[in-house]
Design an enzyme around this catalytic site. Structure first.
Site: not given
Length: 806
Positions: A373, A459, A487
């Site tokens: 990244k 979640e 969610r």
């Protein structure tokens, strides 16, 4: 038995012998390739293995060609870096004939272009820098848009946008009317699926693959999912289903060992969340095992069932022997595992993708790709979050340009208020779902690391985990963005509200969120939370109210409770004047609102930070001769019914204002008014203002509020053309002008008599004043039959939004 049937000289027999005794994974060059009659597949495997035994096709170290030095960046022109090869690419087809050196050069130029563009616009940089080679390889090998590439989340899709005819609009990304920061079906045919929330790509790709099979087509469906997104349960549900269906599709796991979402904003170098990260790190490389196993699979299907069962177990051991024990995680789900593959080695990426594309096998394949990244850009590589999401910054140093805020952000105010409560109550626990920086929980974890739980992108688990903590008498604060709590809604209903457990939900980003657009808009939490029995629902009008509501939630030990707060900074209230020291608030009486302004004509009932807009609109209405009361409701559930009744008895018009969807605060107020018969006599007129019943796309929060008709910013005087839209109608019949029970005339009479001008002219002035004022007066006009009509036109988005809000 399998060895006796197949012979020790066969591939399967050889592997069976090797797998009888558990062994450490062996280097690929030490695995001999036996003669086989499986045809082309086996010869390909032999060639690949021979190539590996000879050291492989060595590629110059990636850092030799893809790293951007400070001298390179310093030499850029103000208009941007030189990108001669990228300038020739508008669509993926333009790079099909590029050689490997040209592909590397293309990657370097894409990185330059990304850094230059995002430095001027802000956006998601780190993840996109990490997938440049992978994106180029995908578009080199596959034929989009016929082949479907689904990028999970969309943070990693910037290089994809550049290569698919959107480079000239990248400077508009995340701005009003510009490109979305995520993939968007309406934006390009190269975006087969929109993505803003994580862990959806595998499900979508599987659905497209099944749809393809129904249509008798042969295109490829590829899901590109990060190692953060793959921690979400939905990804495993999809892989489990894909393995069961044995559908042809490709899953590319972009493993940057950092997770794709910003979990590391506190400057610490903590490991990625979850056990999966360790599993991925232990996987061993294997470039030819899948072809080998597929060949063996074709042979064993011809054997009796009992032999197939035995050889499948042998094959499982072989996979563990060659690929490493971690690969069985995916193999058990029914996916063929290939990898890990160097995500910055262009030749290897192209070779692997071409081999997978060419192999006519049945079933899903997972390619494990290792990426960095922030690749190639030192400021990103040295940042704790790898410059995941950034504002505008200096391309040379990576330093972001941050203005001086007049007030702290609501997120930081919440975190500091929670710390103040936790200092006094050791039972308080903080929970977040891979969003420690975004929710402010990293501030909490700095002081109380043992009382902070990052559950990953999960979640549903976060909500039920909090419910379990509540069962044990702890005080859990489940801190999740409004859009992401969607969610976990079933868990909120079944595991929290139904059992009446005192879980505290802190919903950040309630309302419009600006540049992240519709995918992250917190429009629905008022509606979906206030519909639940036992749930207490509240929203602060400013940062002082937020601090008091954190204290209220901490003190509530009988029922579940939630509060929302917006993205952005507070209004700069004097906390000491509101009785707050060191961010320690005072619990609010449940269901008790506050009257922020007394008036006589119209009652504006605001919820949350829309109270500030109501106050601004009231000031402008006062200047125009209309006296407005402003109520800060504080609570959507339970309502302050006594204050609402008082307003209903003393005003002719009540207007609720909220930054939420249809079915929210207004629905609860209207339900109370109708049940109590307060609208039966016609003495009170009621209107509601809310977000329009459509998604509002990315842009600044100010632009979004303007579009929704919920802004209190003064509008410029209308042009002559727009003035013609304000038509003076017939004089209102005298019979409609009535006095209320206190003898007060209606608002038309009040405005006319106080200013000494015709009521319709006074309205013309008021309609010019502000969005909120214009909507309020439009509501007045519709309610009291004023002689003015506002022409609506599909070419006037403000008018359309205005019609949807009033």
């Amino acid at each position: 038995m399998a060895q006796a049937l197949l012979g020790s000289g066969s591939l399967l027999g050889h592997l069976a012998v090797r797998s009888v005794i558990p062994q450490r994974p062996v280097p690929l060059h030490s695995v001999p390739i036996q003669p086989c009659r499986l045809g082309r597949r086996c010869s390909n495997v032999t060639a690949a293995a021979s190539d590996l035994q000879q050291g492989g096709r060595q590629e110059t170290g990636p850092m030799d060609w893809d790293k951007l030095s400070s001298d390179d960046i310093d030499a850029w022109e103000p208009t941007g870096p030189s990108t001669p090869l990228l300038d020739t690419v508008s669509f993926p087809v333009h790079m099909k004939n590029f050689s490997t050196p040209q592909l590397r050069q293309l990657c370097l130029e894409i990185r330059k272009d990304l850094i230059h563009t995002v430095s001027q616009t802000g956006g998601h940089l780190g993840a996109s820098l990490g997938v440049v080679e992978l994106t180029v390889a995908l578009h080199k090998v596959f034929n989009c848009p016929e082949d479907k590439i689904i990028f999970d989340v969309g943070h990693q899709a910037y290089p994809h946008k550049i290569l698919t005819n959107r480079r000239d609009r990248m400077t508009t990304i995340r701005q009003s009317g510009g490109l979305s920061g995520f993939t968007n079906r309406a934006e390009s045919e190269y975006d087969p699926f929109g993505a803003g929330h994580s862990s959806t790509s595998v499900s979508a790709a599987l659905g497209m693959a099944v749809g393809r099979d129904f249509k008798k087509r042969n295109n490829h469906c590829i899901a590109v999912i990060g190692d953060g997104a793959i921690t979400g349960g939905m990804a495993y549900e999809a892989m489990n289903h894909a393995g069961f269906m044995d559908t042809n599709m490709i899953v590319i796991l972009n493993d940057n060992q950092q997770v794709s979402l910003p979990t590391q904003y506190n400057g610490q170098k903590q490991d990625p969340v979850g056990a999966l990260s360790g599993t991925l790190a232990r996987l061993q490389a294997n470039r030819f095992a899948r072809e080998l196993r597929e060949g063996v699979k074709g042979v064993t299907k011809l054997l009796p069932t009992s032999v197939q069962e035995a050889t499948s177990k042998i094959d499982e051991y072989a996979r563990g022997m060659i690929s490493g024990s971690g690969s069985t995680l995916f193999e058990e789900l029914g996916l063929y595992y290939i990898g890990p593959v160097d995500g910055h080695n262009m030749q290897d990426l192209v070779d692997v993708l071409q081999d997978v594309k060419a192999t006519k096998t049945t079933g899903p394949v997972l390619i494990h790709v290792i990426t960095d990244k922030g690749r190639g850009y030192d400021p990103a590589l040295s940042a704790s979050d790898r410059m995941h999401g950034v504002g505008k910054f200096d391309a040379l140093t990576g330093k972001q340009f941050k203005g001086t805020a007049k007030a702290p952000s609501y997120t930081n105010v919440f975190a500091d208020a929670l710390l103040a409560e936790a200092d006094r109550d050791s039972r308080i626990i903080g929970i977040h779902a891979a969003m420690g920086g975004g929710t402010g929980m990293n501030r909490f974890s700095t002081r109380y690391p043992e009382r902070t739980f990052d559950v990953g992108i999960a979640e549903q688990h976060a909500v039920t985990f909090a419910a379990g903590l509540a069962c044990e008498g702890l005080v859990p604060f489940c801190t999740i963005y409004s859009t992401f709590l969607q969610r976990g809604f079933d868990q909120v209903v079944h595991d929290v509200a139904l059992q009446d457990l005192p879980v505290r939900f802190a919903m950040d980003r309630g309302g419009l969120v600006g540049a992240d657009g519709a995918t992250h808009c917190g429009a629905f939490d008022i509606t979906y939370m206030a519909t639940l029995p036992n749930m207490i629902v509240m929203a602060p009008s400013d940062e002082a109210e937020l601090i008091h509501m954190v204290a209220t939630a901490a003190a509530m030990d009988k029922h579940p409770i939630c509060f929302r707060f917006p993205r952005g900074n507070g209004i700069g209230v004097d906390l000491a004047s509101r009785g707050i020291t060191n961010y320690k608030g005072t619990p609010i009486e449940i269901g008790k609102g506050v009257m922020r302004r007394e008036g006589t004509d119209v009652a504006l009932v605001g919820y949350g930070t829309m109270v500030q807009t109501c106050l601004a609109a009231a000031e402008q209405l006062q200047a125009a001769g209309v006296s407005a009361s402003v109520m800060d409701a504080r609570f959507c559930k339970p309502l302050d019914t006594a204050m609402l009744r008082q307003l209903a008895d003393s005003h002719e018009l009540m207007i609720t204002v909220e930054e939420g969807s249809i079915g929210g605060f207004a629905a609860h107020v209207l339900n109370y008014l109708t049940k109590e018969g307060l609208l039966d006599t016609g003495a009170l007129k009621f209107r509601s203002m809310m977000l329009p019943d459509r998604f509002i796309e990315h842009g600044s929060q100010a632009d979004q509020l303007e579009e929704a008709g919920l802004s209190a910013n003064p509008s410029p005087p209308p042009s002559a053309a727009s003035c013609s839209a304000l038509k003076i109608g017939e004089q209102r019949p005298e019979g409609n002008r009535r006095a209320n029970k206190r003898g007060r005339l209606n608002l038309a009479g009040v405005a006319s008599e106080r200013r000494g001008v015709p009521g319709d002219l006074r309205l013309n002035v008021l309609l010019r004043s502000c969005d909120m004022g214009r909507n309020v007066l439009t509501a007045l006009q519709k309610t009291l039959n004023f002689g003015i009509r506002v022409s609506q036109s599909v070419h006037n988005p403000t008018a359309v939004a205005q019609d949807a809000c009033v």
